[in-house]
Design an enzyme around this catalytic site. Structure first.
Site, mmCIF file in Angstrom:
data_model
loop_
_atom_site.group_PDB
_atom_site.id
_atom_site.type_symbol
_atom_site.label_atom_id
_atom_site.label_comp_id
_atom_site.label_asym_id
_atom_site.label_seq_id
_atom_site.Cartn_x
_atom_site.Cartn_y
_atom_site.Cartn_z
ATOM 1 N N HIS A 1 50.958 67.345 37.873
ATOM 2 C CA HIS A 1 51.732 66.089 37.933
ATOM 3 C C HIS A 1 50.848 64.917 37.515
ATOM 4 C CE1 HIS A 1 53.787 68.696 40.956
ATOM 5 N NE2 HIS A 1 54.858 68.198 40.371
ATOM 6 N N ASP B 1 64.665 68.903 53.498
ATOM 7 C CA ASP B 1 64.512 68.135 52.261
ATOM 8 C C ASP B 1 63.981 69.077 51.193
ATOM 9 O OD1 ASP B 1 62.617 65.189 51.132
ATOM 10 O OD2 ASP B 1 63.840 66.687 50.102
ATOM 11 N N ASP C 1 48.769 73.278 40.969
ATOM 12 C CA ASP C 1 50.149 73.548 40.560
ATOM 13 C C ASP C 1 50.227 73.674 39.038
ATOM 14 O OD1 ASP C 1 51.025 70.167 41.687
ATOM 15 O OD2 ASP C 1 49.560 70.865 40.235
ATOM 16 N N HIS D 1 49.432 60.598 43.950
ATOM 17 C CA HIS D 1 50.679 59.868 43.673
ATOM 18 C C HIS D 1 50.815 58.598 44.504
ATOM 19 C CE1 HIS D 1 52.193 63.070 41.170
ATOM 20 N NE2 HIS D 1 52.100 63.946 42.133
ATOM 21 N N TYR E 1 51.288 75.096 44.964
ATOM 22 C CA TYR E 1 52.351 75.497 45.891
ATOM 23 C C TYR E 1 52.669 76.980 45.842
ATOM 24 C CZ TYR E 1 52.325 70.554 45.817
ATOM 25 O OH TYR E 1 51.870 69.254 45.870
ATOM 26 N N ASP F 1 60.180 61.401 47.543
ATOM 27 C CA ASP F 1 59.609 62.754 47.512
ATOM 28 C C ASP F 1 58.371 62.876 48.382
ATOM 29 O OD1 ASP F 1 60.651 62.104 44.408
ATOM 30 O OD2 ASP F 1 61.424 63.908 45.414
ATOM 31 N N ASP G 1 45.765 68.530 38.009
ATOM 32 C CA ASP G 1 47.035 68.813 38.690
ATOM 33 C C ASP G 1 48.154 68.719 37.643
ATOM 34 O OD1 ASP G 1 48.301 68.417 41.772
ATOM 35 O OD2 ASP G 1 49.589 67.762 40.119
HETATM 36 N N1 LIG Z 1 63.956 64.562 43.390
HETATM 37 C C1 LIG Z 1 64.267 65.913 43.077
HETATM 38 C C2 LIG Z 1 63.114 66.866 43.169
HETATM 39 C C3 LIG Z 1 61.805 66.126 42.973
HETATM 40 N N2 LIG Z 1 60.642 67.022 43.138
HETATM 41 C C4 LIG Z 1 59.465 66.214 43.438
HETATM 42 C C5 LIG Z 1 58.249 67.053 43.684
HETATM 43 C C6 LIG Z 1 57.041 66.181 44.012
HETATM 44 C C7 LIG Z 1 55.791 66.974 43.754
HETATM 45 C C8 LIG Z 1 54.566 66.194 44.150
HETATM 46 C C9 LIG Z 1 53.333 67.007 44.062
HETATM 47 O O1 LIG Z 1 53.362 68.163 43.786
HETATM 48 C C10 LIG Z 1 52.025 66.372 44.318
HETATM 49 S S1 LIG Z 1 50.699 67.284 43.591
HETATM 50 ZN ZN LIG Z 2 50.968 68.202 41.606
#
Ligand SMILES: NCCCNCCCCCC(=O)CS
Ligand SMILES: [Zn+2]
Length: 668
Positions: free
Chosen positions: A174, A20, A265, A135, A305, A92, A172
């Site tokens: 996101h 994935d 990130d 999230h 990451y 995700d 973060d």
């Molecule tokens: N559907 C196409 C690609 C989507 N990428 C999603 C990445 C999620 C990252 C979540 C994260 O970093 C938590 S801190």
């Molecule tokens: Zn993040």
């Protein structure tokens, strides 16, 4: 009190079991490289190690529904096919036979951290966990997250410790929509998040992540979203948002506890964020939050990451929690246009809710990039594609500077009859004074030439600045007969002999000889009440508060809106903090200022007090030693005329000082 570090390698024992592309970056090595870096640098040994525990069902149900918990409970017994099937209902995220156990440990670790801080076992702390949490929603896993660790921790703190107000800072990259949804109607939890947004083109593509989503009903104003509509944001963008949005509101909110969704990130090199802020910026973000809530700060790992910048950022955060001096803010660029637009939009959206933003500018009109470009059907999104992923050009950045703690933390120049506080060192210039220097000092600074005590004091101060310059001493404090004279001689010496930049902060009225700013090597900011016809100029800035420094909310406004941005841009090698006679500033505000000014110059702060104010030595020294300042009360509105005067001053100065900007330049 110490710093807690909570980590258990059990949380490394789950991983993606199928292909994935969206999830492959969330790997166990994120925790191992972070913890190993803390061990290698010796930081882990300086922390108080606190064990993890599993969160109980009741604790998980503080933020999740029973049906969701019951569903997740079944995953340890699922076959690979069942796990993939189960995962498909969420976005995700991936499941694994051991992820439920790890998710309980991640939530439990956050609760252990809250317990350690709230019971006073430690002052602050950090926990390294996976799966992350911000999230995940009441009945859904999302974005690598299973249980919302920080949301559970906030509810737990309120329930178990009666915490009235919790500030959650989510740095973060996101948007922690799970946290937002949990508290959007709750005025006791202030949620702040910045996030890569690109006008909804970036994951998770939520309209609810934009700046105008401010919270609902009673919670209106207690949800702050700062969208980054471009990638490549730098340290200056981040620090501007802290100074012009988060910190003024946070001080007005006056939390009893600060929780950080510490995702990294948002650092340079990260494939998700694609930002350019360097790991040392997290030392500043952490430090700027450490005087809130009496220092009660819990940092909980979220994303991150790029294994190199993640490990460096974690170390920068923990080292600051331990009280080490923060690195100098290397040559900050001014915030970019897009960041200024976001800044202006957020401040405008919240002006109705926070008195510190009441006079913020309105929404930008003509600027193109604030208009939300609706995500037309099928329009390309901006995050990484799948297999055809372009190899992001490998970002390189300098190793964060070594943060050496000087052997002496605070050196005090005191008359013999004044006791030296615990943890500090008495400093007096012993060797016989260099005759040349003595005569120079005598002729230029001392009235009655034979005033030997004054001569000793001044020469001790000069010697002290030299030891600070060599990083043998971190900070200093002196009781002097005349703070203005002492300040003048120090500035003279440091700028001419050491040719370094000095930031002088004068708290209170009194004449500051303007000639010391002629050399451009000295920036003077004076906060007082006297209306002088003398206009502020680029290097001598006067902040006039109607009621002077006794007006805490006006003073705080000036500190965040003006003094801190100036300090970041000027990047001095020494800060001289002068308490003018009869300044009227409150003790706790004085301590807050002493703490915040240690953001600059590797913590080289030299405080000058009139000798009559020897009662202030103890509490000033406490702040110089890195003890968190007592929390200010909730701030009432600053005086309108003060805020308007500050806005006018800022507008006049922002041509010279870019970090003072809070609005995007008007496009025609
Ligand atoms: N559907 C196409 C690609 C989507 N990428 C999603 C990445 C999620 C990252 C979540 C994260 O970093 C938590 S801190
Ligand atoms: Zn993040």
């Amino acid at each position: 009190m110490g710093t807690a570090l909570i980590y258990d390698d059990e949380m490394t024992k789950y991983k993606l079991l199928w292909v994935d592309p969206a999830c492959k970056i969330e790997v166990p090595e994120r925790l191992t490289v972070s913890h190993e870096a803390l061990v290698r640098t010796g930081l882990a040994d300086r922390c108080v190690s606190v064990p993890v525990r599993e969160a109980t069902d009741a604790e998980i149900l503080l933020a999740h529904s029973e049906e969701y918990l019951e569903a997740v409970k079944k995953t340890p017994y699922m076959s690979l096919e069942d796990l993939m099937e189960f995962t498909r209902q969420y976005g995700d995220v991936y499941f694994h036979p051991n992820i439920y156990h790890c998710a309980k440990l991640a939530a439990g670790a956050a609760l252990q951290l809250v317990d350690s801080v709230m019971t006073g076992k430690v002052r602050n702390g950090m926990t390294l966990v996976r799966p992350p949490g911000h999230h995940s929603m009441r009945s859904a896993a999302n974005g690598f997250c299973v249980f919302n660790n920080v949301a559970i921790a906030a509810r737990y703190a309120k329930q178990k410790y009666g915490v009235q107000r919790v500030l959650i800072v989510d740095w973060d990259i996101h948007h922690g929509q799970g946290v937002q949804y949990c508290f959007e109607d709750d005025p006791s939890v202030l949620y702040f998040s910045w996030h890569r947004y690109e006008h909804q083109k970036f994951w998770p593509h939520l309209r609810n992540s934009d700046y105008d989503i401010v919270g609902k009903e009673k919670g209106a104003g207690f949800n702050i979203n700062v969208p980054w509509n471009k990638v490549g944001m730098e340290n200056g963008d981040y620090l501007s948002v802290f100074c012009h949005v988060l910190l003024p509101v946070a001080y007005e909110f006056c939390p009893d506890l600060v929780l950080v969704c510490a995702g990294f990130d948002s650092a340079i090199g990260d494939p998700e964020g694609e930002m350019c802020a360097t790991p040392d910026v997290f030392a500043h973000l952490t430090h700027l939050l450490m005087n809130l809530a009496g220092g009660k700060l819990c940092a909980v790992l979220e994303g991150g990451y790029n294994l190199t910048s993640l490990a460096q950022s974690v170390c920068q955060t923990v080292q600051t929690l331990l009280g080490d001096p923060v690195p100098r803010p290397a040559s900050l660029n001014s915030p970019c246009i897009s960041a200024l637009e976001s800044l202006q939009c957020v401040r405008s959206a919240h002006k109705a809710y926070w008195s510190c933003l009441k006079h913020a500018a309105d929404l930008p009109t003509s600027t193109i990039s604030t208009k939300r470009i609706k995500l037309r059907e099928g329009e390309e999104t901006t995050e990484k594609g799948g297999e055809e992923e372009k190899d992001a050009e490998e970002k390189v950045w300098p190793e964060p500077p070594k943060r050496v703690t000087p052997p002496v933390c605070a050196a005090l120049v005191l008359p013999d009859d004044v006791a030296c506080p615990e943890g500090c060192e008495r400093f007096s210039f012993s060797e016989d004074l260099d005759p040349l220097l003595a005569s120079k000092l005598r002729e230029s600074f001392l009235r009655d030439a034979d005033d030997s005590t004054a001569l000793i004091t001044i020469s001790s101060l000069i010697a002290l600045t030299e030891k600070m310059e060599k990083n043998e001493i971190c900070s200093g404090l002196a009781l002097v007969r005349d703070v203005t004279k002492a300040m003048t001689s120090i500035v003279q010496h440091v700028t001419t002999v050491l040719s370094n930049r000095v930031l002088v902060v004068c708290v209170g009225d009194g004449n500051v000889p303007s000639h010391i700013t002629e050399d451009r090597e000295t920036l003077v900011v004076q906060m007082g009440s006297a209306q002088t016809d003398e206009q502020s100029c680029k290097y001598y800035i006067r902040v006039c508060l109607k009621k002077g420094c006794s007006d805490t909310s006006g003073f705080v406004q000036a500190v965040f809106g003006l003094l801190l941005p100036l300090g970041y841009e000027y990047d001095p090698s020494l800060v001289v903090l002068v308490r003018m006679p009869d300044s009227g500033v409150s003790d706790s505000l004085w301590q807050q200022l002493t703490g915040l000014l240690q953001s600059f110059a590797l913590g080289h702060t030299l405080v000058l007090l009139q000798e009559e104010e020897k009662a202030l030595v103890g509490l000033t020294a406490s702040s110089l030693l890195g003890n968190p300042a007592p929390s200010l009360k909730q701030l009432q509105a600053p005086l309108t005329e003060d805020v308007e005067a500050l806005e006018r001053l800022r507008h006049r100065l922002q041509a010279d000082w870019k970090l003072l900007q809070t609005t995007a330049p008007q496009t025609q």
